[in-house]
Design a protein around this motif. Structure first.
Motif, mmCIF file in Angstrom:
data_model
loop_
_atom_site.group_PDB
_atom_site.id
_atom_site.type_symbol
_atom_site.label_atom_id
_atom_site.label_comp_id
_atom_site.label_asym_id
_atom_site.label_seq_id
_atom_site.Cartn_x
_atom_site.Cartn_y
_atom_site.Cartn_z
ATOM 1 N N LEU A 209 32.060 36.895 26.220
ATOM 2 C CA LEU A 209 30.902 37.433 25.532
ATOM 3 C C LEU A 209 31.305 38.273 24.329
ATOM 4 N N TYR A 210 32.356 39.011 24.523
ATOM 5 C CA TYR A 210 32.770 39.929 23.464
ATOM 6 C C TYR A 210 34.245 39.729 23.170
ATOM 7 N N PRO A 211 34.522 38.694 22.494
ATOM 8 C CA PRO A 211 35.936 38.334 22.271
ATOM 9 C C PRO A 211 36.732 39.437 21.605
ATOM 10 N N GLY A 212 36.104 40.148 20.703
ATOM 11 C CA GLY A 212 36.876 41.134 19.984
ATOM 12 C C GLY A 212 36.853 42.509 20.614
ATOM 13 N N TRP A 213 36.176 42.594 21.677
ATOM 14 C CA TRP A 213 36.007 43.899 22.271
ATOM 15 C C TRP A 213 37.315 44.404 22.862
ATOM 16 N N THR B 36 27.219 44.007 19.332
ATOM 17 C CA THR B 36 25.862 44.478 19.419
ATOM 18 C C THR B 36 25.579 45.435 18.301
ATOM 19 N N GLU B 37 24.714 45.036 17.480
ATOM 20 C CA GLU B 37 24.302 45.963 16.457
ATOM 21 C C GLU B 37 23.099 46.715 16.965
ATOM 22 N N PRO B 38 22.888 47.843 16.403
ATOM 23 C CA PRO B 38 21.777 48.659 16.849
ATOM 24 C C PRO B 38 20.463 47.944 16.616
ATOM 25 N N LYS C 19 25.022 54.063 18.793
ATOM 26 C CA LYS C 19 25.069 52.618 18.898
ATOM 27 C C LYS C 19 25.348 52.224 20.328
ATOM 28 N N PRO C 20 24.665 51.256 20.748
ATOM 29 C CA PRO C 20 24.963 50.753 22.072
ATOM 30 C C PRO C 20 26.397 50.267 22.086
ATOM 31 N N HIS C 21 27.068 50.642 23.071
ATOM 32 C CA HIS C 21 28.445 50.189 23.117
ATOM 33 C C HIS C 21 28.618 49.244 24.286
ATOM 34 N N ILE C 22 29.585 48.456 24.130
ATOM 35 C CA ILE C 22 29.848 47.478 25.172
ATOM 36 C C ILE C 22 30.701 48.138 26.229
ATOM 37 N N LYS C 23 30.190 48.130 27.377
ATOM 38 C CA LYS C 23 30.912 48.834 28.424
ATOM 39 C C LYS C 23 32.030 47.990 28.980
ATOM 40 N N LYS C 24 32.907 48.671 29.578
ATOM 41 C CA LYS C 24 34.015 47.968 30.206
ATOM 42 C C LYS C 24 33.490 47.127 31.359
ATOM 43 N N PRO C 25 34.135 46.068 31.572
ATOM 44 C CA PRO C 25 33.792 45.320 32.786
ATOM 45 C C PRO C 25 34.191 46.125 34.007
ATOM 46 N N LEU C 26 33.457 45.952 35.012
ATOM 47 C CA LEU C 26 33.750 46.726 36.212
ATOM 48 C C LEU C 26 34.983 46.172 36.906
ATOM 49 N N ASN C 27 35.745 47.054 37.414
ATOM 50 C CA ASN C 27 36.878 46.606 38.195
ATOM 51 C C ASN C 27 36.445 46.353 39.638
ATOM 52 N N ALA C 28 37.382 45.950 40.399
ATOM 53 C CA ALA C 28 37.043 45.537 41.755
ATOM 54 C C ALA C 28 36.385 46.668 42.537
ATOM 55 N N PHE C 29 36.942 47.797 42.407
ATOM 56 C CA PHE C 29 36.408 48.907 43.174
ATOM 57 C C PHE C 29 35.027 49.300 42.683
ATOM 58 N N PHE D 67 22.225 43.498 27.411
ATOM 59 C CA PHE D 67 23.266 44.430 27.799
ATOM 60 C C PHE D 67 23.270 45.617 26.871
ATOM 61 N N ALA D 68 23.155 45.323 25.630
ATOM 62 C CA ALA D 68 23.171 46.404 24.657
ATOM 63 C C ALA D 68 22.012 47.349 24.910
ATOM 64 N N ARG D 69 20.918 46.804 25.207
ATOM 65 C CA ARG D 69 19.786 47.682 25.447
ATOM 66 C C ARG D 69 20.000 48.557 26.656
ATOM 67 N N SER D 70 20.780 48.083 27.502
ATOM 68 C CA SER D 70 20.981 48.861 28.718
ATOM 69 C C SER D 70 22.002 49.943 28.534
ATOM 70 N N LEU D 71 22.517 50.016 27.372
ATOM 71 C CA LEU D 71 23.649 50.913 27.200
ATOM 72 C C LEU D 71 23.304 52.225 26.563
ATOM 73 N N ASP D 72 22.123 52.397 26.207
ATOM 74 C CA ASP D 72 21.818 53.542 25.365
ATOM 75 C C ASP D 72 21.707 54.837 26.116
ATOM 76 N N LYS D 73 21.824 54.764 27.367
ATOM 77 C CA LYS D 73 21.521 55.974 28.115
ATOM 78 C C LYS D 73 22.483 57.102 27.834
ATOM 79 N N GLY D 74 23.668 56.759 27.514
ATOM 80 C CA GLY D 74 24.640 57.835 27.387
ATOM 81 C C GLY D 74 24.911 58.257 25.971
ATOM 82 N N GLY D 75 24.310 57.647 25.039
ATOM 83 C CA GLY D 75 24.657 57.988 23.676
ATOM 84 C C GLY D 75 26.031 57.444 23.385
#
Length: 403
Positions: free
Chosen positions: A237-241, A158-160, A171-181, A141-149
């Motif tokens: 996955l990310y309890p502290g997020w 996720t550490e770099p 740093k790759p950031h953990i994205k929000k979970p998607l909502n229903a829409f 997941f982290a690897r997939s996050l780098d696109k946006g800086g």
DNA sequence: CTCCCTTTGAAGCTT
DNA sequence: AAGCTTCAAAGGGAG
């Protein structure tokens, strides 16, 4: 701008019968959440005007209904268990059904699920029952996050892992979970794109928004359930997020729609060029404003007034762009009358939606594309079955619209 | 290249 | 508590 040039969108999606927007279950809240927000959302009106008298997409046609039905076949959502649970309040406790985990994993690890993760069968991937599994998913997941800086502050999980410093910076950031829409969009986007030649996401999203409203409760419930499971898995996955971690992510989008009422901020000096000079004096606008970029004057004023520096987008294009949109329907004079704010931002809309009252008064104004003066407008109040603009209370900042 | 648009919903932040 | 803001996806458009 965002509009498909030429106006007649019907070309983009043959057979569109969207001129009859489906009230569907308007006002029907999510199965598990009867909140006013959704009800408000249901009454939103697309910002993209669809000139030409037809809403260009057949999303609502019987044909499409069948298609849509097929989209939700058990094979697609084999999570029958989840489906069966839609009606009743969710079992709020973990553990998450494996189906949900897999559905989540597709997103956290694109390689697993591909673009339309929802279409995945559930059991394709075992739930991250072990820590190793979780780590694996996290790193993917982290690897997939780098696109946006990124400049996220937290990012504990996720550490770099990237080798170069550049990526370490973002740093790759953990994205929000998607909502229903969002889940729904992700799943349906490709289909809509396939059906229509239209590719603009903004337009597609409008369609999807309408389709979303046209969904039955059960259909929507699937996505709410999915979203709930996503959130649960995300928490696992990310309890502290926290969503806060992503605030300001990428240094863009920050406060994109924030300063909607310059007047509140400090009078005319803090108005953006558009508000200050009006449409008919665009020659007075600062260059960035003309380019729909940050209003330098506004920025300067902000700085001078010691208001917190606005990192982004003071010269919100919302107004400008909406002007343009509204101009497509009514020239000029209606400008101040257009629901600029409403049309503009996700945030604004969200905020507005939260203002919605259970029994919204008839809208005082008309969203772009619903100008009642335009008899041919398929989105006009008269033609729409869902004219109930959720904004019972008009945001004050609308007054700042240039008249 | 960067940002915007556009949608809904969740969640954090602000008042 | 209520209201407001940001972010999540997506990709073409615009500057």
């Amino acid at each position: 701008m965002g509009l498909p040039a030429g106006g007649s969108l019907s070309l983009f999606c043959p057979g569109g019968d969207l001129g009859q927007p489906p009230p569907a279950h308007m006002g029907i809240p999510p199965p598990y959440q009867l909140d006013s927000k959704l009800a408000a959302g249901l009454a939103r009106t697309p910002m993209y005007p669809f000139p030409g008298g037809t809403y260009p997409y057949p999303m609502l046609s019987p044909e499409m209904s069948q298609v849509a039905a097929s989209w939700h076949t058990p094979s697609m959502y084999p999570i029958s268990s989840a489906a069966s649970g839609f009606r009743s309040p969710y079992p709020t406790s973990l553990p998450i059904p494996s189906s949900s985990l897999s559905s989540e994993l597709y997103r956290f690890s694109p390689t697993l699920g591909g673009g339309l993760g929802l279409g995945l069968g559930p059991a394709l991937v075992p739930p991250p029952s072990s820590k190793a599994d979780v780590d694996s998913y996290q790193s993917r997941f982290a690897r997939s996050l780098d696109k946006g800086g990124s400049s996220s502050a937290n990012d504990k999980p996720t550490e770099p892992t990237s080798s170069n410093s550049k990526e370490q910076n973002k740093k790759p950031h953990i994205k929000k979970p998607l909502n229903a829409f969002m889940l729904y969009m992700k799943e349906m986007r490709a289909k809509v794109v396939a059906e229509c030649t239209l590719k603009e996401s903004a337009a597609i999203n409008q369609i999807l928004g309408r389709r979303w409203h046209s969904l039955s409760r059960e259909e929507q419930a699937k996505y709410y359930e999915k979203a709930r499971q996503e959130r649960q898995l995300h928490m696992q996955l990310y309890p502290g997020w926290s969503a806060r971690d992503n605030y300001g992510y990428g240094s863009k989008k920050k406060k994109r729609k924030k300063d909607r009422s310059p007047a509140e901020l400090g009078g005319n000096n803090l108005k953006k060029c558009r508000a200050r000079y009006g449409l008919d004096q665009q020659n007075q606008w600062c260059k960035p404003c003309r380019r729909k970029k940050k209003c330098v004057r506004y920025m300067e004023a902000l700085a001078a007034s010691s208001v917190l520096p606005m990192p982004q987008s003071p010269c919100s294009d919302e107004d400008v762009k909406l002007e343009e949109l509204s101009d497509a329907f009514s020239d000029g004079e209606g400008d101040a009358d257009t629901p600029l704010n409403s049309a503009s931002s996700p945030g604004g809309l969200s905020a507005l939606s939260s203002l919605a009252s259970p029994a919204p008064e008839p809208p005082a104004r008309h969203p772009v594309g619903t100008n009642p003066r335009d008899a041919n407008n398929p989105l006009s109040v008269g033609q729409l079955t869902s004219p109930a603009w959720p904004r019972a209370a008009r945001p004050p900042h609308e007054a700042i619209s240039v008249s």
